[in-house]
Design a protein around this motif. Sequence first.
Motif: not given
Length: 562
Positions: A113, A137, A139-140, A146
Amino acid sequence: MASKNLVLDFQASVARLRHRTCWRLYHRGRWVRWSWLEVWERVRDLALGLKVIGVEKCDRVAILAGTRAEWSLADLAVLSLGAVSVPIYPSSTPEQVAFILNNSGAKAVFVEDRGQFRKIAPFRKRLQRLQTLVLMEGSPAGSALTLDRVLLFGRDGHEEAWQEGFRGIGSGTTATIVYTSGTTGDPKGAVITHGSFLKEVEAFQYAFDLGRGDTALFFLPLAHIFARALQFWQLASGFEQAYARGLDAVPEDLKTIRPHFTASVPRVFEKFREKIQATLKDASRAKRILLGTAPFLLSRKIRGLFGGRLRYAVSGGAPLSQDLALFFDRHGVRIFEGYGLTETTAGICINTQRDYRFGTVGRPVPGTRIKIAGDGEILVKSPLVFRGYYGDPAATRKVFTKDGWFKTGDVGEFDRDGFLKITDRKKDLIITAAGKNIAPQNIENLLKTTPYISQAMVHGDRRKFLSALVTLNREAVGRWMERRGVRLNGHRSPGRHPEVHRLIRRAVEETNKRLASYETIKKFAILDQDFSQEGGELTPTLKLKRKKVVEKYGDVLDRLYL
């Protein structure tokens, strides 16, 4: 015919089990099931997606995440390409993460994350070989991809070419580089092959009868060799696996999943016993009388804590005290202790239903030879022994004898029936000023049998007597204080209160009654905080970093010898 790589083992299970449940995981507020075929398809898509972004045979790919289905997917996808997985504990510091990524030359890294991503960001420019970050998980961030996007890349790939590729992977191919958490210095990367893991799978299959229709609950960190070997055993044997929601949720997940198998480190079993003992101390007098006259009620309650169907509870990663094993066994929960290291692909000895003895780690697994050196060190020859430390031939030479025996660094002895007993770490042995050799772990385990002591470290090398640092089980001590009407009255912590100090002194005195005179604890100090990974005193597998503890609390220890 035996498989020659881990992916073929997995493929064979998929072929015979297809739509049966392979994994259970908690997703968006509920437990969901993935069939064997669904897991296979995800692994295929992820592998082909990794190939699109440039991962090739022999490339190193790191995984920085907690135990979850995506961890296993990433591992299998990497292995199927003939590439090498490099697990990293999620509890690692940014500096430790950067060291492993740099030392292994990782080309890509899976990151759980944004929190884990932030460990890498400050070092990104210095990690010149690292080309791709894949976020499991969230947003990049920056140039990260992702996991879903990489899966999408692989949807239109050529499965035939992929399968042809992994069929060519031999048992001698490197599967992983596992960095030892270590109690001193920088970690070293143990190089382990597909063949070594396959032999460990055979060892588990020999020890435990688990297969179709059975369920296991997994929560140990997959960055640890023990959990990783268990994962490959599950994939080869065909039983169902559930991923716990996290360590704090394990008690509830055990009741929900009702597993036939689970594995843990001793500290988790200790916490279960502490919870049970606290419940008994809080019980009314009438209820205690009832439990005393009907012990089967207590045993049923304890078995219920594990879900009620548990056949095998396995302990590894650190020594299990005999008292703890006997406590659970009396109530119908047998803990099967084993022994091994990262360098031996997990277990080289294990207690089984056929061969079991309290206070030992069992007999050597098939194909493994063990002997005891003149100084008590355990030496091993086995297909389970690793290839060596990655990029460090000097360190590799140090851990092998001239005739090829691996030096474990542990001290042990065989009983007359061939069961191995671990007495201590070779470097942890205490030699007092009087010349007595003392194994501290046994004494520490005895100290922890009292419900009021959480952790303990015995000290006394080259000193005239033994001392100990102990930490409090705050919940148990808090309940004791409440029952006795003891208040802090300005004391900064319970350990500073004279009444609590007397409570712990009585516990130490009771422990001393079970020890030889030269092993007894003469003085002790109660620390304000428990030992922890964050505090630097414990490894990710909850083993004590003695050198770190001595450095951190050196002044406290010195005062005990004044």
